[in-house]
Design an enzyme around this catalytic site. Structure first.
Site, PDB file in Angstrom:
ATOM      1  N   ARG A 233      84.879  60.145  56.414  1.00 29.21           N
ATOM      2  CA  ARG A 233      83.575  60.475  56.990  1.00 29.21           C
ATOM      3  C   ARG A 233      82.782  61.415  56.108  1.00 29.21           C
ATOM      4  NH1 ARG A 233      85.017  59.398  62.729  1.00 29.21           N
ATOM      5  NH2 ARG A 233      83.201  59.797  64.020  1.00 29.21           N
TER       6      ARG A 233
ATOM      7  N   ARG B  20      76.301  63.419  67.040  1.00 27.09           N
ATOM      8  CA  ARG B  20      77.243  62.567  66.287  1.00 27.09           C
ATOM      9  C   ARG B  20      76.493  61.603  65.377  1.00 27.09           C
ATOM     10  NH1 ARG B  20      80.379  60.593  71.383  1.00 27.09           N
ATOM     11  NH2 ARG B  20      81.198  58.969  69.999  1.00 27.09           N
TER      12      ARG B  20
ATOM     13  N   LYS C 181      83.742  50.225  65.990  1.00 28.46           N
ATOM     14  CA  LYS C 181      84.890  50.403  65.083  1.00 28.46           C
ATOM     15  C   LYS C 181      86.205  50.302  65.850  1.00 28.46           C
ATOM     16  CE  LYS C 181      83.504  54.545  63.822  1.00 28.46           C
ATOM     17  NZ  LYS C 181      82.290  54.687  64.670  1.00 28.46           N
TER      18      LYS C 181
ATOM     19  N   ARG D 183      80.849  53.259  78.009  1.00 28.48           N
ATOM     20  CA  ARG D 183      82.241  53.052  77.559  1.00 28.48           C
ATOM     21  C   ARG D 183      83.245  53.710  78.490  1.00 28.48           C
ATOM     22  NH1 ARG D 183      83.725  54.851  71.665  1.00 28.48           N
ATOM     23  NH2 ARG D 183      82.661  56.759  72.304  1.00 28.48           N
TER      24      ARG D 183
ATOM     25  N   ARG E  35      85.120  59.588  77.725  1.00 27.61           N
ATOM     26  CA  ARG E  35      85.361  60.662  76.766  1.00 27.61           C
ATOM     27  C   ARG E  35      84.432  61.849  76.999  1.00 27.61           C
ATOM     28  NH1 ARG E  35      85.663  57.758  70.990  1.00 27.61           N
ATOM     29  NH2 ARG E  35      84.345  59.517  70.427  1.00 27.61           N
TER      30      ARG E  35
END
Ligand code: AP5
Length: 226
Positions: free
Chosen positions: A96, A180, A21, A135, A169
């Site tokens: 969400r 998540r 996203k 990431r 992160r």
């Protein structure tokens, strides 16, 4: 910018953690001049700044849960008050929950806007841990990278701004990613039906390369009519 549009489009990007996203929202921002509105980024900024909302959100985010609708809606409402949103927006990570989806209609209607397309990025959950664990993000400009799928051209140096602080992160751990993903399937995946019933849902296979997914999304944006 390679696109010119006559009205402010509103796109919603739906997909589990790691679906792409944020990566794709940044590409669309660059190509079409749309504004990426990531509730995750807005919440992380609130945590960094130590605001009341940020303090309330911090522990929930670190555990991989969903921050309360009240906090998220208030942060988004503030952001939507800024004038640049009239260029059109890409909602990245919002809505969400069912309550957020209902509230979105009102937030947009007050500004004469409506969702033009909700795009479900479809992926295999099993591949998302690999995407997320690789990431890293430039602290200077926010450009996102991946150890294998999108490495920086020169090790440790951001291609976009030359920054050298590449960060990972706090919620990108294997355990938190599992929480998540669970939150996504319990609370957010049902919104696919919500947008389908509104006639604005499109599905894009996001297991393809970043460039191929970008091409599919760019075609959708170009086809959006005022
Ligand atoms: P948020 O920041 O929204 O995180 P998320 O939804 O978990 O999504 P990610 O940012 O992890 O993934 P992405 O889909 O953007 O993937 P990316 O493009 O980076 O939310 C964080 C937290 O904030 C939530 O857990 C919650 O606590 C809270 N929150 C946020 N919004 C909320 C809301 N509305 N309500 C309540 N709480 C909220 O890609 C991942 C990696 O894969 C990158 O390294 C990228 O380079 C790579 N990659 C991308 N696409 C591809 C591809 N096609 N092939 C190979 N690699 C790829």
């Amino acid at each position: 910018m390679d696109g010119q549009m006559q009205a402010a489009p509103v796109l919603v990007l739906l997909g589990p953690p790691g679906a792409g996203k944020g990566t794709q929202a940044r590409v669309l921002e660059e190509r079409f001049g749309l504004i990426q509105l990531s509730t995750g980024d807005l919440l992380r900024a609130a945590v960094r700044e130590g605001t009341q909302a940020g303090q309330a959100a911090k522990a929930v985010m670190e555990a991989g849960g969903l921050v309360s609708d009240d906090i998220v809606l208030s942060i988004l409402d503030d952001r939507l008050a800024q004038p640049d949103v009239t260029r059109g927006i890409i909602l990245d990570g919002f809505p969400r929950t069912g309550a957020q989806a209902e509230a979105l209609d009102g937030l947009l209607a007050r500004r004469g806007m409506a969702v033009g397309a909700a795009i479900a990025l479809t992926v295999d959950d099993g591949s998302m841990v690999e995407r997320i664990s690789g990431r890293h993000t430039c602290a200077g400009c926010g450009e996102g990278y991946h150890d294998n799928f999108k490495p920086t051209a020169a090790p440790g140096i951001c291609d976009a701004c030359g920054g050298t602080e590449l960060t990972r992160r706090a919620d990108d751990t294997a355990e938190t990613v599992a929480a998540r993903l669970q939150a996504y399937h319990a609370e957010t995946a049902p919104l696919i039906d919500h947008f389908e019933s509104r006639g604005v849902l499109l599905r894009v296979d996001a297991m393809r390369s970043i460039a191929d997914v970008s091409m599919a999304l760019a075609a959708i944006v170009r086809a959006l009519k005022p």
